[in-house]
Design a protein around this motif. Structure first.
Motif, mmCIF file in Angstrom:
data_model
loop_
_atom_site.group_PDB
_atom_site.id
_atom_site.type_symbol
_atom_site.label_atom_id
_atom_site.label_comp_id
_atom_site.label_asym_id
_atom_site.label_seq_id
_atom_site.Cartn_x
_atom_site.Cartn_y
_atom_site.Cartn_z
ATOM 1 N N THR A 166 0.944 -0.926 0.034
ATOM 2 C CA THR A 166 0.549 0.058 0.401
ATOM 3 C C THR A 166 0.642 1.610 0.176
ATOM 4 O O THR A 166 1.453 1.415 0.548
ATOM 5 C CB THR A 166 -1.184 -0.320 1.405
ATOM 6 O OG1 THR A 166 -1.667 -1.122 1.101
ATOM 7 C CG2 THR A 166 -1.248 1.554 1.152
ATOM 8 N N ILE A 167 0.601 2.050 -0.517
ATOM 9 C CA ILE A 167 1.261 3.630 -1.112
ATOM 10 C C ILE A 167 0.406 4.721 0.166
ATOM 11 O O ILE A 167 0.537 5.590 0.144
ATOM 12 C CB ILE A 167 1.253 3.998 -1.883
ATOM 13 C CG1 ILE A 167 2.122 3.015 -2.916
ATOM 14 C CG2 ILE A 167 2.082 5.199 -2.567
ATOM 15 C CD1 ILE A 167 2.554 3.201 -4.389
ATOM 16 N N CYS A 168 -0.729 4.407 -0.791
ATOM 17 C CA CYS A 168 -2.214 5.091 -0.053
ATOM 18 C C CYS A 168 -3.486 5.130 -0.303
ATOM 19 O O CYS A 168 -3.808 4.441 -1.587
ATOM 20 C CB CYS A 168 -1.848 6.719 -0.132
ATOM 21 S SG CYS A 168 -1.988 7.856 -1.846
ATOM 22 N N GLU A 169 -4.218 5.584 0.518
ATOM 23 C CA GLU A 169 -6.120 4.980 0.309
ATOM 24 C C GLU A 169 -6.648 6.539 0.713
ATOM 25 O O GLU A 169 -6.088 7.554 1.700
ATOM 26 C CB GLU A 169 -6.359 4.321 1.573
ATOM 27 C CG GLU A 169 -8.210 3.659 1.336
ATOM 28 C CD GLU A 169 -8.197 2.417 2.334
ATOM 29 O OE1 GLU A 169 -8.872 2.462 2.863
ATOM 30 O OE2 GLU A 169 -6.690 1.240 2.495
ATOM 31 N N PHE A 170 -7.800 6.718 0.092
ATOM 32 C CA PHE A 170 -8.636 8.174 -0.058
ATOM 33 C C PHE A 170 -10.494 7.759 -0.725
ATOM 34 O O PHE A 170 -10.280 6.602 -1.308
ATOM 35 C CB PHE A 170 -7.593 9.439 -1.167
ATOM 36 C CG PHE A 170 -7.740 9.154 -2.529
ATOM 37 C CD1 PHE A 170 -8.474 8.329 -3.263
ATOM 38 C CD2 PHE A 170 -6.165 8.451 -3.113
ATOM 39 C CE1 PHE A 170 -8.078 8.288 -4.549
ATOM 40 C CE2 PHE A 170 -6.052 7.667 -4.287
ATOM 41 C CZ PHE A 170 -6.664 8.345 -4.844
ATOM 42 N N THR A 171 -11.111 8.485 -0.394
ATOM 43 C CA THR A 171 -12.209 8.775 -0.489
ATOM 44 C C THR A 171 -12.317 9.963 -1.442
ATOM 45 O O THR A 171 -12.235 11.150 -1.488
ATOM 46 C CB THR A 171 -13.344 8.892 0.312
ATOM 47 O OG1 THR A 171 -12.917 6.974 1.342
ATOM 48 C CG2 THR A 171 -14.604 8.130 0.014
ATOM 49 N N ILE A 172 -13.658 9.573 -2.802
ATOM 50 C CA ILE A 172 -13.064 10.890 -3.804
ATOM 51 C C ILE A 172 -15.017 10.550 -4.476
ATOM 52 O O ILE A 172 -15.039 9.531 -4.608
ATOM 53 C CB ILE A 172 -12.450 11.314 -5.044
ATOM 54 C CG1 ILE A 172 -12.111 10.102 -5.129
ATOM 55 C CG2 ILE A 172 -11.157 12.080 -4.327
ATOM 56 C CD1 ILE A 172 -10.885 10.302 -6.842
ATOM 57 N N GLU A 173 -15.183 12.108 -4.637
ATOM 58 C CA GLU A 173 -16.191 11.984 -5.302
ATOM 59 C C GLU A 173 -15.670 11.007 -7.197
ATOM 60 O O GLU A 173 -14.677 11.472 -7.322
ATOM 61 C CB GLU A 173 -16.684 13.379 -6.025
ATOM 62 C CG GLU A 173 -17.731 13.597 -4.597
ATOM 63 C CD GLU A 173 -18.593 13.563 -4.552
ATOM 64 O OE1 GLU A 173 -19.413 12.302 -5.189
ATOM 65 O OE2 GLU A 173 -19.254 13.381 -3.233
ATOM 66 N N ASP A 174 -16.549 10.860 -8.151
ATOM 67 C CA ASP A 174 -16.488 10.269 -9.175
ATOM 68 C C ASP A 174 -15.929 11.351 -9.551
ATOM 69 O O ASP A 174 -15.177 10.959 -10.512
ATOM 70 C CB ASP A 174 -18.021 9.514 -9.404
ATOM 71 C CG ASP A 174 -18.239 7.998 -9.057
ATOM 72 O OD1 ASP A 174 -17.916 7.749 -8.545
ATOM 73 O OD2 ASP A 174 -20.072 7.999 -9.325
ATOM 74 N N SER A 175 -16.786 12.473 -9.817
ATOM 75 C CA SER A 175 -15.999 13.683 -10.485
ATOM 76 C C SER A 175 -14.894 13.855 -11.166
ATOM 77 O O SER A 175 -14.123 14.422 -11.103
ATOM 78 C CB SER A 175 -17.044 14.656 -11.052
ATOM 79 O OG SER A 175 -16.980 14.684 -9.107
ATOM 80 N N GLN A 176 -14.024 12.982 -9.698
ATOM 81 C CA GLN A 176 -12.226 13.000 -9.204
ATOM 82 C C GLN A 176 -11.184 12.662 -10.195
ATOM 83 O O GLN A 176 -10.370 13.287 -9.974
ATOM 84 C CB GLN A 176 -11.785 14.137 -7.947
ATOM 85 C CG GLN A 176 -12.989 15.031 -7.300
ATOM 86 C CD GLN A 176 -12.617 14.538 -6.302
ATOM 87 O OE1 GLN A 176 -13.081 14.370 -4.978
ATOM 88 N NE2 GLN A 176 -11.700 16.001 -5.170
#
Length: 186
Positions: free
Chosen positions: A42-52
């Motif tokens: 793993t490098i990183c994890e994140f949560t975003i909107e589809d548009s991003q």
């Protein structure tokens, strides 16, 4: 709609040997966190909107182009007793190659709320009890795996299967960014 993603080092050559280890551990201690997760660092994890998503992919593609492929050696087992993680560790040279890439990706995505990993390792199990950590460390004592690290992978979290799956790969282009040189007017 918001979705969760992770950026990882991933090699198909490691999926099967690591799955066998995870299955063997599962046969001894039953279900545990990460028992169904495919081998990755793993490098990183994140949560975003589809548009991003497209903008994130463009950033990952651009930064990946600057990295040069190298060999990664996984040569020992270790654990993080506080979190109950049992993992395969990388050798010192591999760590020296992986950490700068991880940091550059963290910097590239710093505008997101990241869950970062600063310590390159390949989890076998997470949130293991002290007893199960002991069992894992007795079952697995030597390891000698390696892979060519020549890309980073973007994975999306499947909320039904509760697993990440690969959605895109970003190959290393061996095109280091030119250093900025201060010019002189005279």
């Amino acid at each position: 709609m918001e979705k969760t993603y992770s950026v990882v080092f991933y090699s198909t050559t490691l999926v099967e040997p690591v799955k066998k280890m995870k299955d063997f551990l599962r046969s001894k201690i039953k279900w545990y966190n990460s028992c169904n997760s495919e081998a990755h660092i793993t490098i990183c994890e994140f949560t975003i909107e589809d548009s991003q998503l497209d903008a994130i992919k463009q950033k990952l593609s651009k930064i990946s182009d600057t990295f040069t492929p190298f060999q990664v050696f996984l040569n020992h087992f270790d654990s993080f007793p506080n979190s109950g993680a049992f993992f395969i560790g990388v050798n010192e040279d591999s760590e020296k190659n992986l950490i700068p890439i991880m940091k550059k990706i963290h910097d590239t995505l710093k505008f997101l709320k990241l869950k970062k990993s600063d310590n390159p390792h390949m989890s076998i199990g997470r949130r293991l009890t002290p007893e199960n950590l002991k069992i894992a460390s007795e079952l697995f004592t030597t390891i000698d795996l390696n892979f060519v690290c020549n890309e980073i992978v973007l994975r999306e979290f499947d909320t039904i299967n509760k697993q990440f799956f690969v959605i895109d790969t970003f190959p290393f282009g061996s095109n280091p960014e030119p250093e900025f040189v201060q010019g002189s007017l005279f």
